[in-house]
Scaffold this motif. Sequence first.
Motif, short mmCIF file in Angstrom:
data_model
loop_
_atom_site.label_atom_id
_atom_site.label_comp_id
_atom_site.label_asym_id
_atom_site.label_seq_id
_atom_site.Cartn_x
_atom_site.Cartn_y
_atom_site.Cartn_z
N SER A 259 0.83 -1.21 0.00
CA SER A 259 0.00 0.00 0.00
C SER A 259 0.86 1.26 0.00
CB SER A 259 -0.92 0.00 1.22
OG SER A 259 -1.89 -1.02 1.12
N ILE A 286 -3.90 12.52 -0.84
CA ILE A 286 -4.94 11.62 -1.31
C ILE A 286 -6.17 11.79 -0.42
CG2 ILE A 286 -3.99 9.70 0.08
CD1 ILE A 286 -5.06 7.83 -2.18
N ASN A 289 -9.51 8.46 -2.00
CA ASN A 289 -8.79 7.67 -3.01
C ASN A 289 -8.54 8.43 -4.31
OD1 ASN A 289 -7.45 5.20 -3.42
ND2 ASN A 289 -9.10 4.43 -4.71
N LYS A 290 -8.50 9.77 -4.23
CA LYS A 290 -8.19 10.58 -5.41
C LYS A 290 -6.99 11.46 -5.10
CE LYS A 290 -12.95 10.77 -7.13
NZ LYS A 290 -14.10 11.67 -7.48
#
Length: 319
Positions: A259, A286, A289-290
């Motif tokens: 990760s 982040i 999750n962008k």
Amino acid sequence: MKKIAILTSGGDAPGMNAAIRAITRTAINSGLEVMGIKRGYSGLINGEIFPMDKEYVADIIQKGGTVLMTARCLEFKQEEVRKRAVKILKAYGIDALIVIGGDGSFMGAKLLSDLGVMTVGIPGTIDNDLAYTDYTIGFDTALNTAVEAINKIKDTSTSHERVSVVEVMGRNCGDIALYAGISGAAEAILLPELEFDKNALYRTILDGKSQGRMHNLVVLAEGIGGAIELAKEIEEVTGIETRATILGHIQRGGSPSGSDRVLASKLGAKAVEVLLEGKTSRVIGIRENKMVDDDIDEALAVERKFDQKLYDIAVVLSK
């Protein structure tokens, strides 16, 4: 823009090398030259600058620490020192600087930006204490290191029917303690964000003993501190043998998790993209999750919100 440089600053974090690799290869594939700066801002003002290529970063993604090394540089708080740093960057023809580190490192990048240097920051700190981003490079690996240690401690703790007090890193942010406590099924998690009642802790341990519990695990963040003293107090009050373990800097080392490698790769590539767009004084992060990029001042001003819901879940699951 033709040439960029990279430095790592402050405490090291697993995954920094993955970010260095991503920055270098993305930049070179975009037609840029890449320079490495050793030992953070200290190395910058001492001219420890060298060219980097794809081969230099070919076998570093799995390595912990930082191949560029890191150091703290109190001198950098002085304006005349920063002006000298700008002159050194210009001497090497460096148009932009990417800084991997925490809030102090970001502030250094901001101050250089004020002097005309294009800068972008990437969050690299195991504490996960930068509020503008959901996760920082190194947090996941540090968490897994803590959980692995807790698993082993619980084995011996159960064999001897002891209480184990485990201190993990996290001065002002208790994320490692909270996540590790949940993952390790701790009976109590002590965090810098919350006050704790020692008497309630003693009762939890004594109630567990009366119910036949074989062991007790207490996880606390270093921001609380005093693991050894707390262990002595627990033993004195409850009569149950208690041991303290301070994990310390073992949490900063080791091969980064998958990760962390993916996160670092995304952040590194995004940092180069932001520079190519002509932006400066930005930090990459982040959220949901962008990949995002924010103004450094605005990012550092974001108030960190404690995850009370997650803590409440931990309390319910400990009963």
